[in-house]
Design a protein around this motif. Structure first.
Motif, short mmCIF file in Angstrom:
data_model
loop_
_atom_site.label_atom_id
_atom_site.label_comp_id
_atom_site.label_asym_id
_atom_site.label_seq_id
_atom_site.Cartn_x
_atom_site.Cartn_y
_atom_site.Cartn_z
N HIS A 1 0.82 -1.23 0.00
CA HIS A 1 0.00 0.00 0.00
C HIS A 1 0.84 1.27 0.00
O HIS A 1 0.47 2.29 0.61
CB HIS A 1 -0.94 0.01 1.23
N PHE A 2 1.98 1.25 -0.70
CA PHE A 2 2.86 2.42 -0.67
C PHE A 2 2.23 3.62 -1.39
O PHE A 2 2.44 4.78 -1.01
CB PHE A 2 4.21 2.08 -1.29
N VAL B 1 0.46 5.83 0.90
CA VAL B 1 1.33 6.69 1.72
C VAL B 1 1.60 8.00 0.99
O VAL B 1 1.45 9.09 1.55
CB VAL B 1 2.65 5.96 2.05
N ASN B 2 1.99 7.90 -0.29
CA ASN B 2 2.24 9.11 -1.07
C ASN B 2 0.99 9.96 -1.24
O ASN B 2 1.01 11.20 -1.12
CB ASN B 2 2.80 8.74 -2.45
N ASN C 1 -1.76 10.07 0.67
CA ASN C 1 -2.32 10.61 1.92
C ASN C 1 -1.37 11.57 2.64
O ASN C 1 -1.82 12.48 3.34
CB ASN C 1 -2.68 9.47 2.86
N TYR C 2 -0.04 11.34 2.50
CA TYR C 2 0.90 12.12 3.32
C TYR C 2 1.90 12.92 2.50
O TYR C 2 2.64 13.75 3.04
CB TYR C 2 1.67 11.20 4.27
N GLY D 1 6.71 9.75 1.91
CA GLY D 1 7.01 8.53 1.16
C GLY D 1 8.50 8.28 1.06
O GLY D 1 8.97 7.14 1.23
N VAL E 1 9.81 6.99 4.33
CA VAL E 1 9.49 5.56 4.48
C VAL E 1 10.49 4.71 3.70
O VAL E 1 11.00 3.69 4.21
CB VAL E 1 8.05 5.27 4.01
N GLU F 1 8.83 1.42 -5.12
CA GLU F 1 8.82 0.82 -3.78
C GLU F 1 9.23 -0.65 -3.82
O GLU F 1 8.99 -1.39 -2.86
CB GLU F 1 7.42 0.95 -3.16
N LEU G 1 3.93 5.41 11.54
CA LEU G 1 3.23 4.80 10.42
C LEU G 1 3.53 3.30 10.35
O LEU G 1 4.69 2.90 10.31
CB LEU G 1 3.68 5.47 9.11
N VAL H 1 3.98 -0.11 8.57
CA VAL H 1 4.39 -0.50 7.22
C VAL H 1 4.62 -2.01 7.20
O VAL H 1 5.15 -2.58 8.15
CB VAL H 1 5.70 0.22 6.80
#
Length: 456
Positions: free
Chosen positions: A333-334, A337-338, A340-341, A346, A349, A373, A411, A413
Protein backbone atom coordinates in the motif's frame (compact mmCIF):
# COMPACT_ATOMS: atom_id res chain seq x y z
CA UNK A 1 28.47 -26.14 1.77
CA UNK A 2 30.49 -27.17 -1.30
CA UNK A 3 33.81 -26.00 -2.69
CA UNK A 4 36.71 -26.98 -4.96
CA UNK A 5 39.63 -28.28 -2.86
CA UNK A 6 43.20 -28.80 -4.09
CA UNK A 7 45.21 -31.44 -2.18
CA UNK A 8 49.00 -31.13 -2.55
CA UNK A 9 51.09 -34.04 -1.23
CA UNK A 10 53.88 -36.18 -2.72
CA UNK A 11 52.64 -39.31 -0.88
CA UNK A 12 49.79 -40.96 -2.86
CA UNK A 13 48.36 -42.67 0.24
CA UNK A 14 47.92 -39.31 1.99
CA UNK A 15 46.24 -37.86 -1.09
CA UNK A 16 43.78 -40.74 -1.40
CA UNK A 17 42.89 -40.56 2.31
CA UNK A 18 42.16 -36.82 2.24
CA UNK A 19 40.35 -37.12 -1.08
CA UNK A 20 38.04 -39.80 0.34
CA UNK A 21 37.24 -37.71 3.44
CA UNK A 22 36.45 -34.58 1.44
CA UNK A 23 34.54 -36.30 -1.34
CA UNK A 24 32.30 -37.90 1.29
CA UNK A 25 31.38 -34.35 2.37
CA UNK A 26 30.53 -33.43 -1.26
CA UNK A 27 33.60 -31.29 -1.93
CA UNK A 28 35.05 -31.29 -5.45
CA UNK A 29 38.68 -32.45 -5.18
CA UNK A 30 41.73 -31.74 -7.36
CA UNK A 31 45.14 -33.29 -6.54
CA UNK A 32 48.80 -32.45 -7.13
CA UNK A 33 51.92 -34.41 -6.16
CA UNK A 34 54.39 -31.51 -6.23
CA UNK A 35 54.66 -27.79 -5.67
CA UNK A 36 55.13 -26.85 -9.35
CA UNK A 37 52.11 -28.99 -10.33
CA UNK A 38 50.01 -27.27 -7.65
CA UNK A 39 50.99 -23.82 -8.94
CA UNK A 40 50.11 -24.88 -12.49
CA UNK A 41 46.69 -26.16 -11.41
CA UNK A 42 45.96 -22.91 -9.55
CA UNK A 43 46.93 -20.92 -12.66
CA UNK A 44 44.36 -22.81 -14.74
CA UNK A 45 41.52 -23.42 -12.24
CA UNK A 46 39.46 -21.50 -9.69
CA UNK A 47 40.30 -23.18 -6.37
CA UNK A 48 38.47 -22.42 -3.09
CA UNK A 49 40.98 -23.87 -0.62
CA UNK A 50 44.38 -25.60 -0.76
CA UNK A 51 45.46 -28.42 1.60
CA UNK A 52 49.24 -28.20 1.37
CA UNK A 53 51.82 -30.68 2.65
CA UNK A 54 55.03 -29.08 3.94
CA UNK A 55 57.65 -31.81 3.42
CA UNK A 56 57.95 -32.24 -0.35
CA UNK A 57 61.06 -32.64 -2.56
CA UNK A 58 62.35 -29.82 -4.80
CA UNK A 59 59.84 -27.22 -3.56
CA UNK A 60 58.52 -27.47 0.00
CA UNK A 61 55.12 -26.28 1.17
CA UNK A 62 56.47 -23.06 2.65
CA UNK A 63 57.81 -21.97 -0.76
CA UNK A 64 54.59 -23.02 -2.53
CA UNK A 65 52.55 -20.98 -0.05
CA UNK A 66 54.83 -17.97 -0.42
CA UNK A 67 54.38 -18.04 -4.22
CA UNK A 68 50.61 -18.47 -3.99
CA UNK A 69 50.29 -15.49 -1.68
CA UNK A 70 52.57 -13.37 -3.89
CA UNK A 71 50.36 -13.95 -6.94
CA UNK A 72 47.34 -11.59 -7.22
CA UNK A 73 45.32 -14.38 -8.85
CA UNK A 74 45.74 -16.74 -5.87
CA UNK A 75 46.51 -14.30 -3.06
CA UNK A 76 43.04 -14.64 -1.55
CA UNK A 77 42.81 -18.46 -1.72
CA UNK A 78 43.00 -19.97 1.81
CA UNK A 79 45.94 -22.32 2.43
CA UNK A 80 45.69 -25.01 5.12
CA UNK A 81 49.14 -26.48 5.72
CA UNK A 82 49.28 -30.12 6.81
CA UNK A 83 52.50 -31.67 8.10
CA UNK A 84 54.12 -34.10 10.51
CA UNK A 85 56.17 -31.24 11.96
CA UNK A 86 54.91 -30.29 15.39
CA UNK A 87 57.30 -27.60 16.58
CA UNK A 88 55.79 -24.17 17.33
CA UNK A 89 58.47 -22.61 15.12
CA UNK A 90 57.17 -24.58 12.13
CA UNK A 91 53.61 -23.38 12.73
CA UNK A 92 54.86 -19.81 13.08
CA UNK A 93 56.84 -20.08 9.83
CA UNK A 94 53.77 -21.40 8.03
CA UNK A 95 51.62 -18.55 9.27
CA UNK A 96 54.29 -15.98 8.40
CA UNK A 97 54.53 -17.08 4.74
CA UNK A 98 50.78 -16.54 4.52
CA UNK A 99 49.18 -19.86 5.50
CA UNK A 100 45.68 -19.39 6.87
CA UNK A 101 45.89 -22.36 9.23
CA UNK A 102 48.02 -25.31 10.20
CA UNK A 103 47.14 -28.94 11.03
CA UNK A 104 49.50 -31.62 12.31
CA UNK A 105 49.50 -35.23 11.10
CA UNK A 106 47.76 -37.52 11.81
CA UNK A 107 44.89 -35.21 10.95
CA UNK A 108 41.77 -35.41 13.11
CA UNK A 109 38.71 -35.74 10.83
CA UNK A 110 36.54 -33.31 12.80
CA UNK A 111 39.29 -30.69 13.01
CA UNK A 112 39.97 -31.02 9.29
CA UNK A 113 36.34 -30.55 8.28
CA UNK A 114 35.79 -27.67 10.72
CA UNK A 115 38.90 -25.84 9.45
CA UNK A 116 38.01 -26.43 5.79
CA UNK A 117 34.43 -25.21 6.26
CA UNK A 118 35.59 -22.13 8.19
CA UNK A 119 38.13 -21.15 5.52
CA UNK A 120 35.72 -21.84 2.65
CA UNK A 121 33.21 -19.53 4.33
CA UNK A 122 35.88 -16.80 4.49
CA UNK A 123 36.76 -17.39 0.82
CA UNK A 124 33.10 -16.98 -0.13
CA UNK A 125 32.92 -13.58 1.56
CA UNK A 126 36.16 -12.45 -0.12
CA UNK A 127 34.90 -13.63 -3.51
CA UNK A 128 31.68 -11.67 -3.08
CA UNK A 129 33.60 -8.48 -2.25
CA UNK A 130 35.87 -8.99 -5.25
CA UNK A 131 32.90 -9.61 -7.54
CA UNK A 132 31.19 -6.44 -6.33
CA UNK A 133 34.35 -4.44 -6.96
CA UNK A 134 34.68 -5.78 -10.49
CA UNK A 135 31.01 -5.11 -11.20
CA UNK A 136 31.30 -1.44 -10.20
CA UNK A 137 33.00 -0.01 -13.33
CA UNK A 138 35.49 -2.90 -13.44
CA UNK A 139 37.42 -1.52 -10.47
CA UNK A 140 41.10 -2.41 -10.47
CA UNK A 141 40.89 -4.84 -7.58
CA UNK A 142 44.52 -5.84 -8.10
CA UNK A 143 45.56 -2.54 -6.53
CA UNK A 144 43.67 -3.41 -3.36
CA UNK A 145 45.18 -6.90 -3.35
CA UNK A 146 48.71 -5.55 -3.68
CA UNK A 147 47.99 -3.22 -0.78
CA UNK A 148 47.71 -6.30 1.42
CA UNK A 149 51.50 -6.58 1.45
CA UNK A 150 51.76 -3.09 2.95
CA UNK A 151 49.20 -3.58 5.70
CA UNK A 152 50.79 -3.63 9.14
CA UNK A 153 49.70 -6.28 11.62
CA UNK A 154 51.04 -4.50 14.70
CA UNK A 155 49.50 -1.92 17.00
CA UNK A 156 46.23 -3.81 17.22
CA UNK A 157 43.44 -3.05 19.67
CA UNK A 158 42.47 -6.34 21.32
CA UNK A 159 39.84 -7.42 23.84
CA UNK A 160 40.71 -10.43 26.03
CA UNK A 161 37.73 -12.03 27.79
CA UNK A 162 38.84 -14.31 30.64
CA UNK A 163 37.37 -14.64 34.12
CA UNK A 164 40.76 -15.81 35.46
CA UNK A 165 42.78 -12.62 36.04
CA UNK A 166 46.10 -14.47 36.38
CA UNK A 167 45.68 -16.26 33.05
CA UNK A 168 44.54 -13.04 31.38
CA UNK A 169 47.53 -11.04 32.59
CA UNK A 170 49.89 -13.74 31.29
CA UNK A 171 48.31 -13.56 27.81
CA UNK A 172 48.42 -9.77 27.85
CA UNK A 173 52.12 -9.85 28.73
CA UNK A 174 52.79 -12.11 25.73
CA UNK A 175 51.07 -9.65 23.39
CA UNK A 176 52.08 -6.35 24.99
CA UNK A 177 55.14 -5.83 22.77
CA UNK A 178 52.95 -5.46 19.67
CA UNK A 179 49.37 -4.73 20.73
CA UNK A 180 47.17 -2.91 23.22
CA UNK A 181 45.11 -5.46 25.15
CA UNK A 182 42.07 -4.70 27.32
CA UNK A 183 41.04 -7.41 29.79
CA UNK A 184 37.38 -8.12 30.58
CA UNK A 185 36.81 -10.49 33.52
CA UNK A 186 33.01 -10.19 33.49
CA UNK A 187 31.81 -12.01 30.34
CA UNK A 188 28.27 -10.71 30.86
CA UNK A 189 29.57 -7.23 29.95
CA UNK A 190 31.06 -8.28 26.59
CA UNK A 191 28.40 -6.59 24.45
CA UNK A 192 28.66 -3.34 26.42
CA UNK A 193 32.47 -3.44 26.15
CA UNK A 194 32.64 -3.96 22.37
CA UNK A 195 29.87 -1.42 21.76
CA UNK A 196 31.92 1.38 23.23
CA UNK A 197 35.29 0.60 21.60
CA UNK A 198 36.86 -0.13 18.23
CA UNK A 199 38.52 -3.50 18.68
CA UNK A 200 40.23 -5.39 15.86
CA UNK A 201 40.29 -8.80 17.54
CA UNK A 202 38.67 -10.59 20.48
CA UNK A 203 40.39 -13.39 22.40
CA UNK A 204 37.88 -15.46 24.36
CA UNK A 205 38.83 -18.04 26.97
CA UNK A 206 36.83 -21.27 26.94
CA UNK A 207 37.08 -21.32 30.75
CA UNK A 208 34.48 -18.71 31.76
CA UNK A 209 32.88 -20.49 34.69
CA UNK A 210 29.09 -20.37 34.41
CA UNK A 211 29.19 -18.42 31.13
CA UNK A 212 29.02 -20.25 27.80
CA UNK A 213 31.97 -18.91 25.72
CA UNK A 214 30.12 -19.56 22.46
CA UNK A 215 27.19 -17.51 23.72
CA UNK A 216 29.60 -14.68 24.53
CA UNK A 217 30.98 -14.89 20.98
CA UNK A 218 27.51 -14.84 19.41
CA UNK A 219 26.56 -11.81 21.51
CA UNK A 220 29.64 -9.94 20.26
CA UNK A 221 28.50 -10.64 16.72
CA UNK A 222 25.08 -9.06 17.39
CA UNK A 223 26.65 -5.58 17.61
CA UNK A 224 26.55 -3.89 14.19
CA UNK A 225 30.14 -2.67 14.03
CA UNK A 226 31.61 -5.93 15.39
CA UNK A 227 29.72 -8.43 13.19
CA UNK A 228 32.96 -9.09 11.32
CA UNK A 229 35.24 -8.89 14.38
CA UNK A 230 37.78 -11.76 14.30
CA UNK A 231 37.54 -14.04 17.34
CA UNK A 232 40.21 -16.45 18.62
CA UNK A 233 39.28 -18.99 21.30
CA UNK A 234 41.80 -20.02 23.97
CA UNK A 235 41.03 -23.66 24.77
CA UNK A 236 42.08 -26.72 26.73
CA UNK A 237 42.38 -30.13 25.07
CA UNK A 238 39.09 -31.18 26.68
CA UNK A 239 37.32 -28.28 24.93
CA UNK A 240 37.86 -29.76 21.46
CA UNK A 241 34.21 -30.72 20.75
CA UNK A 242 33.07 -27.20 21.61
CA UNK A 243 35.91 -25.64 19.63
CA UNK A 244 34.88 -27.63 16.55
CA UNK A 245 31.33 -26.42 17.01
CA UNK A 246 32.64 -22.85 17.32
CA UNK A 247 34.65 -23.10 14.08
CA UNK A 248 31.59 -24.46 12.30
CA UNK A 249 29.62 -21.45 13.59
CA UNK A 250 32.17 -19.05 12.13
CA UNK A 251 34.65 -18.36 14.94
CA UNK A 252 37.91 -17.52 13.18
CA UNK A 253 40.60 -19.47 15.02
CA UNK A 254 41.68 -21.10 18.27
CA UNK A 255 44.88 -21.74 20.18
CA UNK A 256 45.44 -24.47 22.76
CA UNK A 257 46.83 -24.11 26.27
CA UNK A 258 49.61 -23.94 27.27
CA UNK A 259 49.80 -20.96 24.97
CA UNK A 260 53.12 -20.65 23.13
CA UNK A 261 54.01 -16.95 22.73
CA UNK A 262 55.32 -17.00 19.15
CA UNK A 263 52.36 -19.01 17.87
CA UNK A 264 49.95 -16.67 19.67
CA UNK A 265 51.63 -13.60 18.14
CA UNK A 266 51.57 -15.19 14.67
CA UNK A 267 47.88 -16.13 14.87
CA UNK A 268 46.96 -12.67 16.17
CA UNK A 269 48.98 -11.02 13.37
CA UNK A 270 47.22 -13.18 10.77
CA UNK A 271 43.74 -12.25 12.02
CA UNK A 272 44.53 -8.54 12.37
CA UNK A 273 46.11 -8.38 8.91
CA UNK A 274 43.11 -10.17 7.41
CA UNK A 275 40.68 -7.87 9.26
CA UNK A 276 42.48 -4.72 8.16
CA UNK A 277 42.64 -6.00 4.61
CA UNK A 278 38.90 -6.72 4.57
CA UNK A 279 38.20 -3.24 5.93
CA UNK A 280 40.44 -1.67 3.29
CA UNK A 281 38.83 -3.71 0.53
CA UNK A 282 35.35 -2.69 1.69
CA UNK A 283 36.45 0.94 1.79
CA UNK A 284 37.93 0.63 -1.68
CA UNK A 285 34.68 -0.81 -3.03
CA UNK A 286 32.60 1.87 -1.33
CA UNK A 287 34.77 4.87 -2.18
CA UNK A 288 35.43 4.02 -5.82
CA UNK A 289 31.91 2.94 -6.76
CA UNK A 290 30.51 5.46 -9.20
CA UNK A 291 27.38 7.37 -8.26
CA UNK A 292 25.82 5.95 -11.43
CA UNK A 293 25.32 2.58 -9.74
CA UNK A 294 23.83 3.78 -6.44
CA UNK A 295 20.37 5.05 -5.57
CA UNK A 296 20.56 8.62 -4.24
CA UNK A 297 17.56 8.32 -1.93
CA UNK A 298 18.28 5.03 -0.17
CA UNK A 299 22.03 4.56 -0.62
CA UNK A 300 21.42 1.05 -1.97
CA UNK A 301 22.73 -0.15 -5.32
CA UNK A 302 20.35 0.62 -8.19
CA UNK A 303 18.72 -1.46 -10.92
CA UNK A 304 21.59 -0.92 -13.34
CA UNK A 305 24.12 -2.30 -10.91
CA UNK A 306 21.87 -5.19 -9.91
CA UNK A 307 21.31 -6.30 -13.51
CA UNK A 308 25.04 -6.52 -14.17
CA UNK A 309 25.85 -8.21 -10.88
CA UNK A 310 23.05 -10.78 -11.17
CA UNK A 311 24.41 -11.85 -14.55
CA UNK A 312 27.89 -12.39 -13.09
CA UNK A 313 26.73 -14.22 -9.95
CA UNK A 314 24.24 -16.47 -11.75
CA UNK A 315 26.92 -17.53 -14.22
CA UNK A 316 29.28 -18.31 -11.36
CA UNK A 317 26.64 -20.28 -9.46
CA UNK A 318 25.84 -22.37 -12.53
CA UNK A 319 29.50 -23.02 -13.44
CA UNK A 320 30.32 -24.15 -9.90
CA UNK A 321 26.96 -25.83 -9.20
CA UNK A 322 26.26 -23.60 -6.22
CA UNK A 323 23.02 -22.30 -4.76
CA UNK A 324 21.77 -18.79 -5.50
CA UNK A 325 18.58 -17.18 -4.22
CA UNK A 326 16.79 -13.97 -5.17
CA UNK A 327 14.04 -12.16 -3.30
CA UNK A 328 11.88 -9.28 -4.54
CA UNK A 329 10.22 -7.09 -1.90
CA UNK A 330 7.34 -4.67 -2.43
CA UNK A 331 6.14 -2.25 0.25
CA UNK A 332 2.43 -2.86 0.84
CA UNK A 333 0.00 0.00 0.00
CA UNK A 334 2.86 2.42 -0.67
CA UNK A 335 0.80 4.47 -3.16
CA UNK A 336 -1.59 5.30 -0.32
CA UNK A 337 1.33 6.69 1.72
CA UNK A 338 2.24 9.11 -1.07
CA UNK A 339 -1.39 10.02 -1.74
CA UNK A 340 -2.32 10.61 1.92
CA UNK A 341 0.90 12.12 3.32
CA UNK A 342 2.91 13.42 0.37
CA UNK A 343 6.12 12.37 -1.32
CA UNK A 344 8.37 13.70 1.46
CA UNK A 345 6.84 11.20 3.87
CA UNK A 346 7.01 8.53 1.16
CA UNK A 347 10.73 9.22 0.74
CA UNK A 348 11.23 8.96 4.52
CA UNK A 349 9.49 5.56 4.48
CA UNK A 350 11.77 4.37 1.67
CA UNK A 351 14.88 5.47 3.57
CA UNK A 352 13.81 3.77 6.80
CA UNK A 353 12.77 0.64 4.91
CA UNK A 354 16.20 0.49 3.23
CA UNK A 355 17.98 0.89 6.56
CA UNK A 356 16.02 -1.98 8.11
CA UNK A 357 16.58 -4.11 5.03
CA UNK A 358 20.36 -3.63 5.19
CA UNK A 359 20.44 -4.45 8.90
CA UNK A 360 18.61 -7.73 8.44
CA UNK A 361 20.31 -9.30 5.43
CA UNK A 362 23.71 -11.00 5.70
CA UNK A 363 27.09 -9.53 4.84
CA UNK A 364 27.35 -11.52 1.58
CA UNK A 365 23.84 -10.54 0.42
CA UNK A 366 23.40 -7.69 -2.06
CA UNK A 367 20.42 -5.39 -1.46
CA UNK A 368 19.30 -3.05 -4.27
CA UNK A 369 16.44 -0.67 -5.01
CA UNK A 370 14.69 -2.20 -8.00
CA UNK A 371 12.52 0.81 -8.69
CA UNK A 372 9.77 2.76 -6.90
CA UNK A 373 8.82 0.82 -3.78
CA UNK A 374 10.33 -2.48 -5.04
CA UNK A 375 13.61 -3.86 -3.73
CA UNK A 376 15.68 -6.95 -4.53
CA UNK A 377 18.19 -8.98 -2.53
CA UNK A 378 20.66 -11.35 -4.21
CA UNK A 379 21.81 -14.17 -1.90
CA UNK A 380 24.80 -16.27 -3.03
CA UNK A 381 25.35 -19.82 -1.68
CA UNK A 382 21.84 -19.82 -0.21
CA UNK A 383 19.49 -22.80 -0.23
CA UNK A 384 15.71 -22.68 0.13
CA UNK A 385 15.69 -22.95 3.94
CA UNK A 386 18.24 -20.15 4.41
CA UNK A 387 16.50 -17.94 1.85
CA UNK A 388 13.18 -18.31 3.63
CA UNK A 389 14.82 -17.56 6.99
CA UNK A 390 16.37 -14.31 5.70
CA UNK A 391 13.14 -13.26 3.98
CA UNK A 392 11.07 -13.86 7.12
CA UNK A 393 13.60 -11.95 9.22
CA UNK A 394 13.30 -8.95 6.91
CA UNK A 395 9.50 -9.15 6.80
CA UNK A 396 9.35 -9.25 10.61
CA UNK A 397 11.84 -6.37 10.96
CA UNK A 398 9.62 -4.14 8.80
CA UNK A 399 6.33 -5.01 10.51
CA UNK A 400 7.43 -5.26 14.15
CA UNK A 401 7.82 -1.53 14.81
CA UNK A 402 5.99 1.44 13.18
CA UNK A 403 8.07 3.91 11.15
CA UNK A 404 8.93 7.26 12.74
CA UNK A 405 8.74 9.51 9.67
CA UNK A 406 7.76 12.93 11.04
CA UNK A 407 4.02 12.36 11.47
CA UNK A 408 2.10 12.83 14.71
CA UNK A 409 1.67 9.09 14.92
CA UNK A 410 4.18 6.47 13.68
CA UNK A 411 3.23 4.80 10.42
CA UNK A 412 2.66 1.03 10.24
CA UNK A 413 4.39 -0.50 7.22
CA UNK A 414 4.49 -4.09 5.94
CA UNK A 415 6.16 -5.80 2.99
CA UNK A 416 5.35 -8.69 0.67
CA UNK A 417 8.21 -10.91 -0.49
CA UNK A 418 8.68 -13.33 -3.39
CA UNK A 419 11.68 -15.70 -3.46
CA UNK A 420 13.14 -17.75 -6.31
CA UNK A 421 16.21 -20.03 -6.51
CA UNK A 422 18.66 -20.99 -9.23
CA UNK A 423 17.38 -24.41 -10.26
CA UNK A 424 19.34 -25.56 -13.30
CA UNK A 425 21.76 -24.57 -16.05
CA UNK A 426 19.02 -23.13 -18.28
CA UNK A 427 18.02 -20.43 -15.80
CA UNK A 428 18.66 -16.85 -16.92
CA UNK A 429 18.54 -13.59 -14.96
CA UNK A 430 15.15 -12.94 -16.59
CA UNK A 431 13.63 -16.28 -15.55
CA UNK A 432 14.97 -15.92 -12.00
CA UNK A 433 13.44 -12.46 -11.68
CA UNK A 434 10.19 -13.59 -13.31
CA UNK A 435 9.70 -16.48 -10.87
CA UNK A 436 10.39 -14.24 -7.88
CA UNK A 437 7.95 -11.68 -9.29
CA UNK A 438 5.22 -14.31 -9.69
CA UNK A 439 5.79 -15.41 -6.08
CA UNK A 440 5.60 -11.76 -4.96
CA UNK A 441 2.23 -11.21 -6.61
CA UNK A 442 0.96 -14.39 -5.04
CA UNK A 443 1.97 -12.96 -1.64
CA UNK A 444 0.00 -9.82 -2.52
CA UNK A 445 -3.07 -11.82 -3.52
CA UNK A 446 -2.93 -13.89 -0.33
CA UNK A 447 -3.19 -10.89 1.95
CA UNK A 448 0.23 -9.12 1.92
CA UNK A 449 2.80 -9.01 4.76
CA UNK A 450 3.79 -12.50 3.60
CA UNK A 451 6.74 -14.48 2.17
CA UNK A 452 6.06 -16.81 -0.76
CA UNK A 453 8.67 -19.12 -2.29
CA UNK A 454 8.60 -19.95 -5.98
CA UNK A 455 7.30 -23.49 -6.33
CA UNK A 456 8.45 -24.07 -9.93
Amino acid sequence: MTARVLIVDDVPTNVRLLEARLTAEYFEVLTANSGPQALAICAENDVDIILLDVMMPDMDGFEVCRRLKANPKTHHVPVLMITALDQPSDRVRGLEVGADDFLTKPVDDMQLMARVKSLVRLKGLTDELRARAMTGQQIAIEDALRAMDNISASGGSLLLIDSDVRHAERIRAQLASEHKVDILTAPADAVFQVSGSRYELALVSMALGEFDPLRVCSQIRTVDHTRGLPIILIAEEADKPKVLRALDLGINDFISRPVERNELLARVRTQIRRHRYAMELRESVNSTMALAVTDDLTGLYNRRYFDRHLNVMLGKAQNQERDLALMILDIDHFKAVNDNYGHDIGDAVLREFSARLKRNVRGVDLACRFGGEEFVVLMPDTDVASAEMVAERVRHAIAERPFEVGLQRPLSVTVSVGVSLNEDAVDTPETLIKRADVALYRAKREGRNKVVLDAA
